[in-house]
Enzyme design. Structure first.
Site, short mmCIF file in Angstrom:
data_model
loop_
_atom_site.label_atom_id
_atom_site.label_comp_id
_atom_site.label_asym_id
_atom_site.label_seq_id
_atom_site.Cartn_x
_atom_site.Cartn_y
_atom_site.Cartn_z
N MET A 70 -62.33 -26.46 -116.98
CA MET A 70 -63.07 -25.49 -116.04
C MET A 70 -62.27 -24.90 -115.22
O MET A 70 -62.63 -24.66 -114.17
CB MET A 70 -64.40 -26.34 -115.44
CG MET A 70 -65.39 -26.68 -116.51
SD MET A 70 -66.85 -27.12 -115.85
CE MET A 70 -66.60 -28.34 -114.79
N GLY A 71 -60.79 -24.91 -115.34
CA GLY A 71 -59.82 -24.55 -114.41
C GLY A 71 -59.60 -25.59 -113.49
O GLY A 71 -59.93 -26.64 -113.45
N HIS A 96 -55.12 -32.23 -117.06
CA HIS A 96 -55.38 -31.09 -118.14
C HIS A 96 -54.05 -30.96 -118.83
O HIS A 96 -53.98 -30.67 -119.96
CB HIS A 96 -55.66 -29.91 -117.39
CG HIS A 96 -56.86 -30.03 -116.63
ND1 HIS A 96 -57.30 -29.83 -115.27
CD2 HIS A 96 -58.13 -29.97 -116.99
CE1 HIS A 96 -58.46 -29.87 -114.76
NE2 HIS A 96 -59.03 -29.99 -115.96
N GLY A 106 -60.41 -35.46 -122.25
CA GLY A 106 -59.89 -36.54 -121.85
C GLY A 106 -60.71 -37.76 -121.63
O GLY A 106 -61.88 -37.52 -121.50
N GLN A 108 -68.66 -37.80 -122.23
CA GLN A 108 -68.69 -36.36 -122.97
C GLN A 108 -67.84 -36.25 -124.23
O GLN A 108 -68.13 -36.01 -125.38
CB GLN A 108 -67.79 -35.50 -121.97
CG GLN A 108 -67.49 -34.24 -122.38
CD GLN A 108 -66.80 -33.38 -121.03
OE1 GLN A 108 -67.30 -33.20 -120.32
NE2 GLN A 108 -65.35 -32.95 -121.36
N SER A 116 -60.22 -32.33 -110.53
CA SER A 116 -60.32 -31.32 -109.63
C SER A 116 -61.09 -31.36 -108.38
O SER A 116 -60.99 -30.79 -107.39
CB SER A 116 -61.14 -30.17 -110.30
OG SER A 116 -60.45 -29.77 -111.74
P1 AMP Z 1 -62.71 -30.30 -116.77
O1 AMP Z 1 -61.75 -29.12 -116.27
O2 AMP Z 1 -62.64 -31.28 -115.51
O3 AMP Z 1 -63.99 -29.83 -117.38
O4 AMP Z 1 -61.74 -31.05 -117.65
C1 AMP Z 1 -61.06 -30.39 -118.85
C2 AMP Z 1 -60.56 -31.61 -119.73
O5 AMP Z 1 -59.79 -32.34 -119.02
C3 AMP Z 1 -61.85 -32.82 -120.28
O6 AMP Z 1 -61.45 -33.05 -121.54
C4 AMP Z 1 -61.44 -33.89 -119.27
O7 AMP Z 1 -61.65 -34.91 -120.03
C5 AMP Z 1 -60.00 -33.72 -119.03
N1 AMP Z 1 -59.36 -34.33 -118.05
C6 AMP Z 1 -59.75 -34.17 -116.59
N2 AMP Z 1 -59.26 -34.96 -115.94
C7 AMP Z 1 -58.30 -35.68 -116.65
C8 AMP Z 1 -57.63 -36.99 -116.21
N3 AMP Z 1 -57.28 -37.28 -115.02
N4 AMP Z 1 -56.70 -37.49 -117.18
C9 AMP Z 1 -56.97 -36.92 -118.34
N5 AMP Z 1 -57.94 -35.87 -118.98
C10 AMP Z 1 -58.52 -35.35 -117.86
#
Ligand code: AMP
Length: 289
Positions: A13-14, A20, A130, A136, A169
């Site tokens: 989601m940026g 990420h 992640g 999820q 984020s």
């Molecule tokens: P989001 O942008 O928050 O939807 O995250 C996009 C992807 O990045 C998802 O698969 C999250 O689980 C992963 N992610 C976000 N934060 C972390 C982190 N600290 N360590 C590993 N993966 C992450």
């Protein structure tokens, strides 16, 4: 094209951070082409949640992707993803009353539907998620199995700041006092994991009967640590769940068991989530750990 190239996909989601990027680095290790996506998906936000305020920083994100040699990024707009009223959705059964689903009833349907759409559009061989958002990740793994979507889902370990706070984020919302104490969430979950690990290492290898640690004891341990910090203004949930389907469990078996311990809390007004894996869950779930 898919027959010639291994495509790795990292949906986001940026507001990109090293959590990420680390998924993208893993994808680069195992694929010829890495594609990311940036889409703040409205259907996974509940009313009153931070959809409007969700951090958006496209220019900085694109720079970071460029610096890290990501081959392509897909940045759809709302109408491209949801052209008109949708008749069909991916509705996970039994997920609305667990963890994130409890506080955010639309969340899992929104996540499953958008990931299904993105997988169908991008058609990757492998997609990387992640551990940070463990329910999820487990849901998406089940979705591609249940719906025969031809992609391998890899869940990669949570990347943390040096004090243990999981990168997110939403950490940008914390003020400096809140940021200092926010490591309490990981500390509390580790205290829960420790009572399982200690019980396992104290139990005799030759024991014939199975032995257990009750979920009540695990939850009490986690809660006590969280309650010791006054800036923890609410505890939304503490969950002791199976790593196979995120269903809540009553106990941790010292024989051959796996668990996900997860929690959502508010530090001041900021909502943080985190989780740790116990026992078999680590090797069963994590890719490339
Ligand atoms: P989001 O942008 O928050 O939807 O995250 C996009 C992807 O990045 C998802 O698969 C999250 O689980 C992963 N992610 C976000 N934060 C972390 C982190 N600290 N360590 C590993 N993966 C992450």
């Amino acid at each position: 094209l898919n027959n010639l190239l291994e495509i790795g996909f990292v949906p986001t989601m940026g507001a990109l951070h090293f959590g990420h990027i680390s998924l993208m680095k893993t994808a680069q290790k195992y694929n010829k082409i890495v594609i990311s996506s940036i889409f703040v998906n409205p259907t996974q936000f509940s009313q009153g949640e931070d959809l409007d305020k969700y951090p958006r920083q496209l220019e900085a994100d694109l720079d970071l992707l460029k610096q890290n040699d990501i081959d392509a990024v897909f940045i759809p707009n709302f109408d491209q993803i949801y052209p008109g009223k949708q008749l069909c959705h991916v509705e996970p059964s039994d997920f609305s009353n667990i963890c994130e689903g409890k506080a955010r009833p639309e969340f899992f349907r929104g996540v499953a539907t958008i990931v299904c759409k993105l997988l169908n559009i991008v058609q990757p061989n492998n997609a990387y998620f992640g551990q940070k958002d463990i329910s999820q990740g487990i849901l998406i793994k089940r979705m591609v199995e249940d719906l025969n979507i031809p992609v391998d889902i890899k869940i990669c370990q949570t990347i943390r700041e040096s004090d243990g706070l999981a990168m997110s984020s939403r950490n940008a919302y914390l003020n400096s006092d809140e940021r200092k104490v926010s490591k309490i969430l990981y500390k509390a979950l580790n205290a829960g994991r420790n009572i399982c690990d200690e019980a396992s290492s104290n139990s005799s290898l030759e024991m014939s009967a199975d032995r257990f640690v009750s979920s009540e004891a695990i939850i009490e341990t986690i809660e006590a640590v969280l309650r010791s910090e006054p800036l923890v203004t609410s505890i939304e949930y503490i969950s002791v769940a199976s790593h196979k389907d995120m269903k809540e469990k009553n106990y941790y078996s010292l024989l051959n068991d796996g668990l996900v311990l997860s929690s959502a809390v508010r530090i001041g007004k900021v909502r943080l989530i985190d989780n740790v894996l116990v026992g078999n869950a680590i090797e069963d779930i994590l890719f490339d750990a």
